[in-house]
Design an enzyme around this catalytic site. Structure first.
Site, PDB file in Angstrom:
ATOM      1  N   THR A  13      12.281 -18.224   8.214  1.00  0.00           N
ATOM      2  CA  THR A  13      11.065 -18.857   8.753  1.00  0.00           C
ATOM      3  C   THR A  13      10.234 -19.513   7.647  1.00  0.00           C
ATOM      4  O   THR A  13       9.802 -20.665   7.784  1.00  0.00           O
ATOM      5  CB  THR A  13      10.192 -17.781   9.445  1.00  0.00           C
ATOM      6  N   ARG A  49      23.789 -22.515   9.357  1.00  0.00           N
ATOM      7  CA  ARG A  49      22.409 -22.686   9.818  1.00  0.00           C
ATOM      8  C   ARG A  49      21.590 -23.413   8.753  1.00  0.00           C
ATOM      9  O   ARG A  49      20.816 -24.330   9.059  1.00  0.00           O
ATOM     10  CB  ARG A  49      21.804 -21.305  10.120  1.00  0.00           C
ATOM     11  N   LYS A 105       5.361  -9.535  -1.895  1.00  0.00           N
ATOM     12  CA  LYS A 105       4.333  -8.595  -2.380  1.00  0.00           C
ATOM     13  C   LYS A 105       4.912  -7.240  -2.757  1.00  0.00           C
ATOM     14  O   LYS A 105       4.444  -6.576  -3.681  1.00  0.00           O
ATOM     15  CB  LYS A 105       3.217  -8.429  -1.346  1.00  0.00           C
ATOM     16  N   GLU A 129       0.993 -17.003  -4.838  1.00  0.00           N
ATOM     17  CA  GLU A 129      -0.124 -17.157  -3.893  1.00  0.00           C
ATOM     18  C   GLU A 129       0.224 -16.620  -2.502  1.00  0.00           C
ATOM     19  O   GLU A 129      -0.607 -16.029  -1.814  1.00  0.00           O
ATOM     20  CB  GLU A 129      -0.510 -18.640  -3.804  1.00  0.00           C
ATOM     21  N   VAL A 132      -0.148 -12.550  -0.912  1.00  0.00           N
ATOM     22  CA  VAL A 132      -1.313 -11.864  -0.341  1.00  0.00           C
ATOM     23  C   VAL A 132      -1.983 -12.780   0.688  1.00  0.00           C
ATOM     24  O   VAL A 132      -2.369 -13.902   0.369  1.00  0.00           O
ATOM     25  CB  VAL A 132      -2.346 -11.490  -1.432  1.00  0.00           C
ATOM     26  N   GLU A 190       7.947  -5.953  13.075  1.00  0.00           N
ATOM     27  CA  GLU A 190       9.395  -5.863  12.918  1.00  0.00           C
ATOM     28  C   GLU A 190       9.930  -4.745  13.811  1.00  0.00           C
ATOM     29  O   GLU A 190       9.182  -3.869  14.248  1.00  0.00           O
ATOM     30  CB  GLU A 190       9.736  -5.473  11.461  1.00  0.00           C
ATOM     31  N   LYS A 205      -0.517  -5.584  -1.063  1.00  0.00           N
ATOM     32  CA  LYS A 205      -1.405  -6.740  -1.234  1.00  0.00           C
ATOM     33  C   LYS A 205      -2.718  -6.342  -1.912  1.00  0.00           C
ATOM     34  O   LYS A 205      -3.213  -7.049  -2.799  1.00  0.00           O
ATOM     35  CB  LYS A 205      -1.674  -7.381   0.126  1.00  0.00           C
ATOM     36  N   GLY A 302       3.550 -16.328   8.896  1.00  0.00           N
ATOM     37  CA  GLY A 302       4.050 -17.478   9.655  1.00  0.00           C
ATOM     38  C   GLY A 302       4.640 -18.518   8.724  1.00  0.00           C
ATOM     39  O   GLY A 302       4.268 -18.595   7.550  1.00  0.00           O
TER      40      GLY A 302
HETATM   41  N1  HSE Z   1       3.946  -8.039   7.991  1.00  0.00           N
HETATM   42  C1  HSE Z   1       2.906  -8.825   7.425  1.00  0.00           C
HETATM   43  C2  HSE Z   1       1.709  -8.830   8.377  1.00  0.00           C
HETATM   44  C3  HSE Z   1       3.407 -10.227   7.201  1.00  0.00           C
HETATM   45  O1  HSE Z   1       1.794  -8.333   9.492  1.00  0.00           O
HETATM   46  O2  HSE Z   1       0.659  -9.304   7.988  1.00  0.00           O
HETATM   47  C4  HSE Z   1       2.739 -10.946   6.084  1.00  0.00           C
HETATM   48  O3  HSE Z   1       2.819 -10.289   4.862  1.00  0.00           O
END
Ligand code: HSE
Length: 436
Positions: A13, A49, A105, A129, A132, A190, A205, A302
């Protein structure tokens, strides 16, 4: 000038978002960077892909080491995740003299010190960058924008999945489990959401931000981490009645005694801006001595929001790669020789306020014995709520908000309060911050 050539390790992604945004905004980006930035190679196990996502001027391989070894590649973007193979590849890229951009991170929290030392030795840049708060340029703000300031504290909603879950619990009166299932159905969480819901992702983070804010090595191993799995929707409701919302905060605070680094659910005033950051959005508040409070808000995950941060790093590297390494922005904001070894306080040494919920027998004198024990430890009460008990019920619920105290004092008081025969259920304790 010849283009800056980039190799992506992984085109999921975020990788495909990076490819897309870089192509879409190529002209603007080139005007800013002073040079064309071209993704010349992609390594991904699913080469079919990957080939469908890129144009013919980008070479697709299955072995990331081919990208690292290729003499034309100037910058390696690591988008594999985790700290196993990703660590080996980042170290190999540095050893090959490549600059590295990463959104990882977990990797930086675990191995940041070794990675930055290796990069320093080789004179290459490691930019992060995107690691976090996704698209929010918080690393840039802390490292450069606020460089005049003594940073006092940072408090961030830095995990979108848990913020979404907490929002759903509050808005829909759902249990944690119901909200988690909704987060999974929408693709926020997830299949194994442990790192999110146990606060580990937020701890990664917060530790990176603490390092940059205070000039210390990334202190992840010393962070206090408590997730949201034990949170009950009734506490969200009681907090709301008292004028608070519950958020999972990553807090890094510089105090006289040392650094507080803690990740836990926290009551924040409902009227504060951060309390109104809902759904999967992220926000970071920074309190600094000269500027006062600043707030950074946006999408923390995202494809394109994360690509925005990754491309900003690519532009920085493109602008600075020919500069003397000594004149570049230090990885962790402070010059390596000026880093400090400040103590990270154990959690019982932090100072904060509390929300307490006590299931007690509905008898004369119960409230007096509870408040008496709080007073014994010099813990001052800020507000209280008692639900009227139903006719035949012999128990009631006491909700107490306290002023700030040392956590070890609260622990000692709660031990005694819990031992009272009239306190008939395990006490619920949630920390509270006014963030002013
Ligand atoms: N799993 C993380 C969240 C994604 O839900 O913010 C971004 O680090």
């Amino acid at each position: 000038m010849k283009p800056m050539k980039v190799g992506l390790l992984g085109i999921g992604t975020v990788g495909s978002g990076t490819y897309e945004v870089l192509n879409r905004n190529q002209e603007e980006i080139e005007r800013r960077a002073g040079r064309h930035i071209h993704i010349a190679m992609v390594a991904d196990l699913d080469t079919t892909r990957a080939k469908s996502l890129v144009s013919s001027d980008c070479v697709v391989v299955s072995d990331a080491k081919e990208v690292i070894a290729h003499p034309d590649i100037d910058i390696v973007v690591e988008l594999i995740g985790g700290y196993g193979i990703a660590f080996e590849l980042v170290m190999a890229a540095i050893e090959s003299g490549k600059h590295v951009v990463t959104a990882n991170k977990a990797l930086l929290a675990m191995h940041g010190t070794e990675i930055f030392e290796a990069a320093h030795r080789k004179g290459v840049m490691v930019a992060f960058e995107a690691s976090v708060a996704g698209g929010i340029p918080i690393i840039k703000a802390l490292r450069e924008g606020l460089t005049a300031n003594r940073i006092e504290w940072i408090a961030g909603i830095i995990n979108g999945t848990t913020n979404f879950i907490l929002s759903q619990m509050r808005e829909k009166n759902w249990s944690f489990q119901q909200a988690l299932e909704a987060a999974q159905a929408l693709g926020y969480a997830e299949a194994d959401p442990t790192f999110d819901i146990e606060g580990i992702d937020a701890a990664h983070k917060a530790s990176i931000m603490a390092a940059i804010a205070f000039g210390i090595q990334i202190p992840f191993q010393k962070a206090y981490v408590e997730g949201i799995t034990q949170l009950q929707s009734q506490d969200i409701r009681f907090a709301e009645q008292l004028g608070y919302r519950i958020k999972l905060l990553g807090i890094a605070k510089q105090t006289q005694a040392g650094i507080e680094l803690r990740i836990h659910p926290c009551l924040v005033p409902s009227k504060s801006i951060i309390a109104n950051v809902e759904g999967a959005m992220n926000a970071v508040m920074v309190q600094a001595d000269a500027v006062g409070t600043t707030l950074y808000y946006g999408k923390g995950a995202g494809g394109e929001p994360t690509a925005s941060a990754i491309i900003a790093d690519l532009v920085d590297i493109t602008r600075l790669h020919s500069a003397d390494p000594l004149n570049r922005v230090p990885f962790l904001a402070y010059q390596p020789q000026s880093m400090r070894d400040l103590a990270i306080l154990p959690v019982d040494q932090i100072v904060t306020a509390y929300y307490l919920r006590l299931g007690v027998a509905d008898q004369a004198g119960v409230l007096a014995s509870v408040t008496g024990l709080l007073a014994e430890f010099s813990i001052s009460i800020d507000a209280m709520l008692q639900q009227p008990s139903h006719a035949k019920e012999e128990r009631t619920e006491l909700i107490i908000l306290t002023h700030q105290c040392l956590e070890s004092s609260m622990n000692a008081a709660l031990k005694k309060i819990q031992a009272l025969p009239t306190v008939i259920e395990p006490i619920v304790r949630i920390r509270k911050e006014e963030l002013i």
